[in-house]
Design a protein around this motif. Structure first.
Motif, PDB file in Angstrom:
ATOM      1  N   GLY A 146      20.222  32.066  30.082  1.00 46.45           N
ATOM      2  CA  GLY A 146      21.046  32.488  31.011  1.00 46.45           C
ATOM      3  C   GLY A 146      22.481  32.737  30.413  1.00 46.45           C
ATOM      4  O   GLY A 146      22.704  32.502  29.265  1.00 46.45           O
ATOM      5  N   THR A 147      23.669  32.521  31.403  1.00 48.37           N
ATOM      6  CA  THR A 147      24.971  32.586  30.962  1.00 48.37           C
ATOM      7  C   THR A 147      25.162  31.556  29.929  1.00 48.37           C
ATOM      8  O   THR A 147      25.046  30.267  30.305  1.00 48.37           O
ATOM      9  CB  THR A 147      25.756  32.658  32.213  1.00 48.37           C
ATOM     10  N   SER A 148      25.861  31.763  28.861  1.00 45.06           N
ATOM     11  CA  SER A 148      26.234  30.987  27.657  1.00 45.06           C
ATOM     12  C   SER A 148      27.329  29.969  28.202  1.00 45.06           C
ATOM     13  O   SER A 148      28.174  30.127  29.323  1.00 45.06           O
ATOM     14  CB  SER A 148      26.612  31.664  26.502  1.00 45.06           C
ATOM     15  N   PHE A 149      27.457  28.731  27.472  1.00 48.26           N
ATOM     16  CA  PHE A 149      28.517  28.089  28.032  1.00 48.26           C
ATOM     17  C   PHE A 149      29.999  28.487  27.749  1.00 48.26           C
ATOM     18  O   PHE A 149      30.560  28.212  28.375  1.00 48.26           O
ATOM     19  CB  PHE A 149      28.500  26.712  26.896  1.00 48.26           C
ATOM     20  N   GLU A 150      29.975  29.389  26.444  1.00 49.45           N
ATOM     21  CA  GLU A 150      31.235  29.978  26.355  1.00 49.45           C
ATOM     22  C   GLU A 150      31.718  30.940  27.709  1.00 49.45           C
ATOM     23  O   GLU A 150      33.038  30.821  27.927  1.00 49.45           O
ATOM     24  CB  GLU A 150      31.175  30.793  25.021  1.00 49.45           C
ATOM     25  N   ALA A 151      30.643  31.582  28.275  1.00 44.53           N
ATOM     26  CA  ALA A 151      31.177  32.272  29.500  1.00 44.53           C
ATOM     27  C   ALA A 151      31.548  31.448  30.648  1.00 44.53           C
ATOM     28  O   ALA A 151      32.487  31.735  31.319  1.00 44.53           O
ATOM     29  CB  ALA A 151      29.946  33.286  29.610  1.00 44.53           C
TER      30      ALA A 151
ATOM     31  N   THR B 219      27.614  37.639  31.835  1.00 44.67           N
ATOM     32  CA  THR B 219      26.651  37.168  32.632  1.00 44.67           C
ATOM     33  C   THR B 219      25.488  37.431  32.484  1.00 44.67           C
ATOM     34  O   THR B 219      24.768  38.565  32.426  1.00 44.67           O
ATOM     35  CB  THR B 219      27.147  37.158  34.082  1.00 44.67           C
ATOM     36  N   VAL B 220      24.546  36.423  32.420  1.00 40.68           N
ATOM     37  CA  VAL B 220      22.950  36.602  32.518  1.00 40.68           C
ATOM     38  C   VAL B 220      22.441  35.725  33.682  1.00 40.68           C
ATOM     39  O   VAL B 220      22.130  34.221  33.422  1.00 40.68           O
ATOM     40  CB  VAL B 220      22.409  36.243  31.121  1.00 40.68           C
ATOM     41  N   GLY B 221      22.293  36.304  34.796  1.00 36.17           N
ATOM     42  CA  GLY B 221      21.832  35.500  35.961  1.00 36.17           C
ATOM     43  C   GLY B 221      22.804  35.634  37.172  1.00 36.17           C
ATOM     44  O   GLY B 221      23.316  36.628  37.298  1.00 36.17           O
ATOM     45  N   LEU B 222      23.071  34.570  37.769  1.00 32.26           N
ATOM     46  CA  LEU B 222      24.054  34.726  39.223  1.00 32.26           C
ATOM     47  C   LEU B 222      25.666  34.608  38.791  1.00 32.26           C
ATOM     48  O   LEU B 222      25.927  34.222  37.829  1.00 32.26           O
ATOM     49  CB  LEU B 222      23.572  33.793  40.195  1.00 32.26           C
ATOM     50  N   ILE B 223      26.032  35.328  39.598  1.00 36.42           N
ATOM     51  CA  ILE B 223      27.581  35.098  39.547  1.00 36.42           C
ATOM     52  C   ILE B 223      28.542  35.218  41.142  1.00 36.42           C
ATOM     53  O   ILE B 223      27.831  35.936  41.831  1.00 36.42           O
ATOM     54  CB  ILE B 223      28.584  36.271  38.876  1.00 36.42           C
ATOM     55  N   ASN B 224      29.209  34.485  41.193  1.00 32.31           N
ATOM     56  CA  ASN B 224      30.044  34.463  42.698  1.00 32.31           C
ATOM     57  C   ASN B 224      31.279  34.759  42.364  1.00 32.31           C
ATOM     58  O   ASN B 224      32.035  33.932  41.568  1.00 32.31           O
ATOM     59  CB  ASN B 224      29.723  33.431  43.397  1.00 32.31           C
ATOM     60  N   ILE B 225      31.942  35.742  43.207  1.00 30.66           N
ATOM     61  CA  ILE B 225      33.314  36.056  43.038  1.00 30.66           C
ATOM     62  C   ILE B 225      33.940  36.082  44.040  1.00 30.66           C
ATOM     63  O   ILE B 225      33.535  36.494  45.364  1.00 30.66           O
ATOM     64  CB  ILE B 225      33.655  37.482  42.330  1.00 30.66           C
ATOM     65  N   GLN B 226      35.403  35.336  44.362  1.00 29.80           N
ATOM     66  CA  GLN B 226      36.108  35.205  45.435  1.00 29.80           C
ATOM     67  C   GLN B 226      37.309  36.192  45.353  1.00 29.80           C
ATOM     68  O   GLN B 226      37.996  36.122  44.397  1.00 29.80           O
ATOM     69  CB  GLN B 226      36.336  33.943  45.903  1.00 29.80           C
ATOM     70  N   PHE B 227      37.641  36.696  46.609  1.00 27.72           N
ATOM     71  CA  PHE B 227      38.592  37.601  46.544  1.00 27.72           C
ATOM     72  C   PHE B 227      39.566  37.391  47.632  1.00 27.72           C
ATOM     73  O   PHE B 227      39.246  36.946  48.584  1.00 27.72           O
ATOM     74  CB  PHE B 227      38.068  39.347  46.764  1.00 27.72           C
ATOM     75  N   ALA B 228      40.815  38.026  47.553  1.00 27.62           N
ATOM     76  CA  ALA B 228      41.964  37.854  48.545  1.00 27.62           C
ATOM     77  C   ALA B 228      42.268  39.547  48.674  1.00 27.62           C
ATOM     78  O   ALA B 228      42.937  40.075  47.752  1.00 27.62           O
ATOM     79  CB  ALA B 228      43.175  37.017  48.233  1.00 27.62           C
ATOM     80  N   ILE B 229      42.502  39.951  49.942  1.00 23.33           N
ATOM     81  CA  ILE B 229      42.776  41.457  50.114  1.00 23.33           C
ATOM     82  C   ILE B 229      43.852  41.338  50.953  1.00 23.33           C
ATOM     83  O   ILE B 229      44.137  40.716  52.123  1.00 23.33           O
ATOM     84  CB  ILE B 229      41.464  42.033  51.128  1.00 23.33           C
ATOM     85  N   LYS B 230      45.093  41.970  50.334  1.00 24.91           N
ATOM     86  CA  LYS B 230      46.449  41.921  51.118  1.00 24.91           C
ATOM     87  C   LYS B 230      46.853  43.578  50.834  1.00 24.91           C
ATOM     88  O   LYS B 230      46.943  43.977  49.704  1.00 24.91           O
ATOM     89  CB  LYS B 230      47.429  40.940  50.484  1.00 24.91           C
ATOM     90  N   ASP B 231      47.235  43.993  52.076  1.00 25.64           N
ATOM     91  CA  ASP B 231      48.026  45.536  51.933  1.00 25.64           C
ATOM     92  C   ASP B 231      46.889  46.521  51.344  1.00 25.64           C
ATOM     93  O   ASP B 231      47.095  47.166  50.298  1.00 25.64           O
ATOM     94  CB  ASP B 231      49.306  45.492  50.974  1.00 25.64           C
ATOM     95  N   ASP B 232      45.526  46.349  51.520  1.00 22.53           N
ATOM     96  CA  ASP B 232      44.534  47.017  50.767  1.00 22.53           C
ATOM     97  C   ASP B 232      44.111  46.938  49.579  1.00 22.53           C
ATOM     98  O   ASP B 232      43.693  47.887  48.824  1.00 22.53           O
ATOM     99  CB  ASP B 232      44.737  48.736  51.301  1.00 22.53           C
ATOM    100  N   LEU B 233      44.949  45.994  48.942  1.00 17.31           N
ATOM    101  CA  LEU B 233      44.765  45.692  47.550  1.00 17.31           C
ATOM    102  C   LEU B 233      43.816  44.494  47.398  1.00 17.31           C
ATOM    103  O   LEU B 233      43.881  43.385  48.025  1.00 17.31           O
ATOM    104  CB  LEU B 233      46.075  45.378  46.856  1.00 17.31           C
ATOM    105  N   VAL B 234      42.776  44.377  46.312  1.00 16.46           N
ATOM    106  CA  VAL B 234      41.953  43.334  46.219  1.00 16.46           C
ATOM    107  C   VAL B 234      42.642  42.406  44.896  1.00 16.46           C
ATOM    108  O   VAL B 234      42.178  42.801  43.706  1.00 16.46           O
ATOM    109  CB  VAL B 234      40.335  43.652  46.118  1.00 16.46           C
ATOM    110  N   TYR B 235      42.830  41.245  45.139  1.00 15.65           N
ATOM    111  CA  TYR B 235      42.939  40.379  44.274  1.00 15.65           C
ATOM    112  C   TYR B 235      41.843  39.245  43.853  1.00 15.65           C
ATOM    113  O   TYR B 235      41.075  38.950  44.797  1.00 15.65           O
ATOM    114  CB  TYR B 235      44.251  39.334  44.630  1.00 15.65           C
TER     115      TYR B 235
END
Length: 950
Positions: A672-677, A831-847
């Protein structure tokens, strides 16, 4: 008698979300029971609200209901399935038993013609109502401590006056010792009595005369309808009476009990079980034994169900208690069933151990600010580990190495406590680190007699500790070149890790490893076989140990290794170790599905884990189970022995991920995803550079290693600022600060706890909405399995937030940005496999807040909500057996699914309940709603800012 032919359809009640006192052991027992019933062609219907469990998988039961554990839900199921003949409530802990009683009181079982199997209501009531239990025990001649029941404050005061102090207060009908306490002095009594009466659902407490210093034991029993009884396991608490058994260091088999007293205890347990009710199933009995030569026995309590201890006993002996208990509940007798391990002896066979197991609990006091960290009658641990060894010392060391609290074992790692006052205080008031403090006390020269006088721990255990200390002193007189084979072998047989031996010899761990190889001091693997090798075991369930060489008639010398390596292609899955806040049952769910998916691809599957509560450590989940610490030395030896194609690290949470760098360094392939990633996602500087290159917004940030640097950065970033250390799970150490004083205080605290760690300072996006996405990527294609919107505002850890799937307020513009960012990041991180990403949304802009290229706690939730086996798919992608485009994704969800966090604050009196970026929830449940007008949603939404800690 074979199974009852009238039973064709059975309802099983699960245990709901994980709380302190009720963890994933009931996923293990429920899963075993479901499989056991289906073997007999019985239709199974399951109710459980916990989405992170294996038992709630569609393949486990014929009908799975992810509903709240209420009588309303029970009625709904019984109306939909009028064919249900019986309910089995003994596999879901206290939650299931309490729900069963409530349904019985409301006449629900009678109305629908449903029988209760595995236990009867009288047995539950007798064992839960302490007054009834006491009367029955005295009637049948089983001694009890002086006790009396109080249903009012006034009555409680009268009892205390009569008995004198110290006393024990226990609340009736509660879980994990809730409301129980030791009362040493009169001035504490009023408050503790009031609390016990409030916590008990029937406002009743039992007040006992405290048996200070008495030893505590447990027996695990199974009984059939023919009144055959087997004792599966004897368990001894190293800690004397006064510490909840879930918080005690426990040992199996019992070490300091004479055979005469054991036989007496055995007879007493069987007598008790036969008198509490006419039922067939599992039972757990607890006793106190006087610490003198008389060894008087007093009964403490009996639980007519499978328990956390029975999960431990199952893993300790290899005897599948829950599986057999389910068979007994439907009418089988013990002598008709097969021992699952040997396949040649009957289940009416008491296991015999030729090894020792030690269980040590795992606590998370750092998550409960202001909590009382001393141990007592109310359980506080969030998980546990088990070590298996040929001696108590080896098993004790392996258990301490499994805890993942930055210790390498008992002492010999430079982290010993050297403060005399603190050691005496911690010995006097048992604390979470008691297992280490005893060793530190001996190191300091405090006599064993004094340690025994303070702790009342049996001298046998203290002498075992002393032997370890003496061995350490002897080894410390040598160096790596002068140490002899016999001494090195003795150190390994007593469980000392290579890192500890390196500390004693003042050299590197790798030098000790090389020396062991040179001298032929190598690990061998032994079968867990229930019968001390009297019969051949057929199950591949192993632990490691060290043995002296044997010599054959022709002069060949060898150590006996029972783990036979096949020539099949193999994959190793690293487990997630002990449950803790931030890393719970959801990672065990992922590991089990990873194992099953690899087996589907034709691999021989090998599981390494040390958590006795889990499905992953069931002896028939993987082709081979190594019940070993998820600790470098143990893992590397297994890898060298088995020579797998590679190792899967992204399913076992931070436990497995932490080993990725070392595996890569030693040339072990990570699937799956390498250590470097993985490392790139954790390194905030490199990750932000990647985001910048891809035109993806992120909050302004900088990195500090001192308080001065943090202060300078604060001038540029503006408050509020989110401070967090690198490489942690569950938001450990994260905090939002609003001024320089708070910033300096928090930075200084963090650097003292985690010296040398980089601290990330982000500008906190006040008032932002938080969302997260999980996806599967094969390096070329990305499929987003789910996007969730958090109901609580940004700043509360995602694990503590209520989250809706799909989102409920995000517009098309925001959703497109989330999808676009997720795909770009997954591909940029290779990524090879799963990934989870978290976002903050302010004034319709996604950070972007963060990205984790691994399984997350939300993957099981999304899998259950959409009815798709996402971990199975992701594992096949990791193994390069499939591409994302090979799967036919068909998610189905009418309305919304809400992930609801569950907290265990009630275990910690006066604790700060405020929520922030550091995770505090112990578990979660899933709730399905048809639309946003649902009252439950409205209630959650209206409270979304209530506990925000800023």
């Amino acid at each position: 008698m074979p199974k009852n032919p009238k039973l064709k359809s059975i309802l099983i009640i699960g245990s709901g979300p994980i709380v302190i006192g009720q963890a994933c052991e009931f996923d293990y027992s429920g899963t075993q029971a479901l499989r056991s019933l289906r073997e007999d062609g019985i239709e199974t219907i399951l109710i459980n609200s916990n989405p992170a469990t294996i038992m709630t998988d569609p393949s486990m039961a014929d009908h799975v209901y992810l509903l709240p554990l209420t009588t309303k839900s029970i009625v709904k199921i019984l109306e939909e399935h009028p064919q249900i003949d019986a309910v089995l409530p003994t596999m879901g802990g206290q939650t299931a038993l309490n729900l069963c009683i409530e349904a019985d009181e409301k006449g629900i079982w009678t109305d629908f013609g449903v029988d209760i199997i595995g236990v009867n209501i009288d047995a539950i009531n007798i064992t839960e109502d302490r007054e009834q239990f006491r009367e029955l025990m005295l009637k049948i001649g089983v001694p009890m401590a002086p006790q009396a029941t109080a249903t009012s404050y006034l009555k409680g005061k009268e009892i205390a006056q009569e008995f004198g102090f110290p006393l024990i207060i226990r609340a009736s009908y509660t879980l994990g010792g809730a409301g129980a306490s030791f009362v040493y002095k009169e001035e504490d009594f009023d408050e503790l009595l009031t609390r016990g009466l409030e916590i008990s659902p029937i406002h009743e407490v039992m007040i006992d005369k405290a048996l200070i210093g008495w030893k505590e034991y447990e027996l695990e029993l199974l009984r059939d309808a023919n009144d055959n009884v087997v004792i599966i396991c004897s368990i001894e608490n190293m800690d004397p009476i006064g510490i909840h058994t879930g918080d005690s260091i426990t040992v199996a088999p019992a070490m300091t009990l004479s055979d005469k007293t054991f036989q007496k205890m055995r007879d007493m347990a069987i007598h008790m079980m036969r008198n509490i009710g006419d039922f067939a199933g599992g039972c757990n009995v607890q006793f106190a034994v006087s610490p003198d030569e008389k060894e008087d026995i007093i009964a403490i309590e009996i639980n007519p169900r499978v328990s956390r201890s029975s999960a431990l006993a199952s893993k300790a002996t290899g005897y599948p208690i829950a599986k057999i208990a389910a068979k007994l509940a439907i009418g089988y007798h013990l002598d008709e069933l097969q021992n699952q391990i040997t396949k040649s002896t009957s289940a009416l066979f008491e296991p015999t151990l030729d090894y020792v197991i030690v269980k040590i609990p795992r606590w998370n006091f750092d998550k409960f600010e202001g909590s009382d960290r001393t141990l007592g009658l109310q359980m506080k641990s969030v998980g546990e580990v088990m070590g298996i060894g040929r001696s108590f010392q080896e098993a004790l060391h392996k258990a301490t190495q499994s805890l993942e609290i930055k210790r390498n074992g008992l002492g010999a790692d430079g982290k010993e406590n050297k403060n005399y006052e603190q050691i005496i205080e911690k010995l006097t008031h048992a604390s979470w680190d008691r297992v280490f403090i005893i060793y530190d006390a001996i190191e300091m020269g405090i006599p064993l007699s004094r340690i025994h006088e303070i702790t009342k721990i049996d001298m046998w255990f203290l002498k075992q500790y002393e032997e370890l200390h003496m061995l350490k002193n002897e080894i410390s007189t040598f160096n790596i070149n002068t140490i002899q084979k016999d001494l090195l072998l003795e150190a390994k047989q007593k469980g000392y890790g290579d890192r500890q031996i390196a500390h004693m010899l003042k050299c590197l761990e790798s030098e000790v490893y090389a020396k062991r190889e040179e001298l032929g001091v190598n690990r061998v693997y032994k079968l867990v076989d229930t019968c001390a090798a009297e019969f051949q075991a057929k199950t591949p369930y192993y632990y490691s140990t060290f043995e002296s060489d044997m010599e054959t008639a022709d002069g060949t010398r060898y150590a006996d290794n029972e783990s036979i390596v096949t020539d099949r292609k193999k994959v190793i899955v690293l487990g997630s170790g002990p449950n803790r806040i931030g890393q719970g049952i959801e990672f065990d769910y992922c590991c089990v599905h990873g194992v099953l998916a690899a087996a589907e691809c034709g691999y021989e599957t090998i599981m390494i884990n040390c958590n006795p509560e889990t499905v992953s450590t069931d002896f028939d989940t993987a082709d081979k189970l190594y019940f070993e610490p998820v600790f470098w030395e143990h893992i590397y030896d297994i890898i060298k022995h088995e020579k797998p194609e590679g190792v899967i690290v992204q399913l076992g949470g931070q436990t497995a991920l932490k080993l990725a760098e070392k595996l890569t360094k030693y040339g072990v392939k990570i699937l799956g995803t390498s250590f470097e990633a993985l490392d790139l996602a954790e390194d905030r500087g490199l990750f932000s550079k990647l985001l910048k290159e891809n035109n993806i917004p992120y909050p302004e940030f900088d990195i500090a290693t001192t308080a001065d640097e943090a202060s300078e950065i604060a001038d540029r970033l503006d408050f509020p600022i989110l401070v967090r250390p690198s490489y942690v799970l569950g938001g450990q150490g994260m905090k939002i600060v609003i001024n320089k004083e708070e910033l300096e205080k928090h930075v200084v605290e963090l650097l003292s706890i985690m010296p040398g760690n980089q601290l990330l300072l982000d500008h906190y996006l006040d008032g932002a909405i938080e969302a997260e996405a999980d996806a599967i990527c094969d390096g070329e294609n990305v499929y987003i399995i789910g996007i969730m919107e958090h109901i609580e505002p940004c700043g509360i850890h995602s694990g503590d937030s209520n989250a809706l799937l799909p989102p409920f307020t995000l517009g098309d513009l925001v959703m497109e940005q989330i999808k676009d960012h997720t795909k770009k990041i997954a591909l940029a991180l290779n990524t090879v496999g799963l990934i989870n990403i978290q976002f903050a949304i302010k004034d319709d802009l996604v950070y972007i807040i963060e990205a984790n290229p691994r399984a997350s706690r939300t993957v099981p939730f999304i899998a259950k909500a959409y009815g798709e086996p996402y971990v199975n798919y992701a594992t096949k992608v990791m193994l390069r057996e499939k591409k994302v485009t090979d799967f036919d994704f068909k998610p189905e969800l009418n309305g919304y699914a809400i992930k609801q966090p569950v907290f265990s604050f009630n275990k910690f009196h006066k604790v700060n309940k405020k929520l922030g970026p550091e995770m505090k929830s112990t578990g979660e449940s899933i709730l399905f709603i048809d639309n946003l007008r649902d009252d439950e949603f409205y209630n959650i939404y209206s409270r979304r800012r209530m506990y925000l800690n800023k």
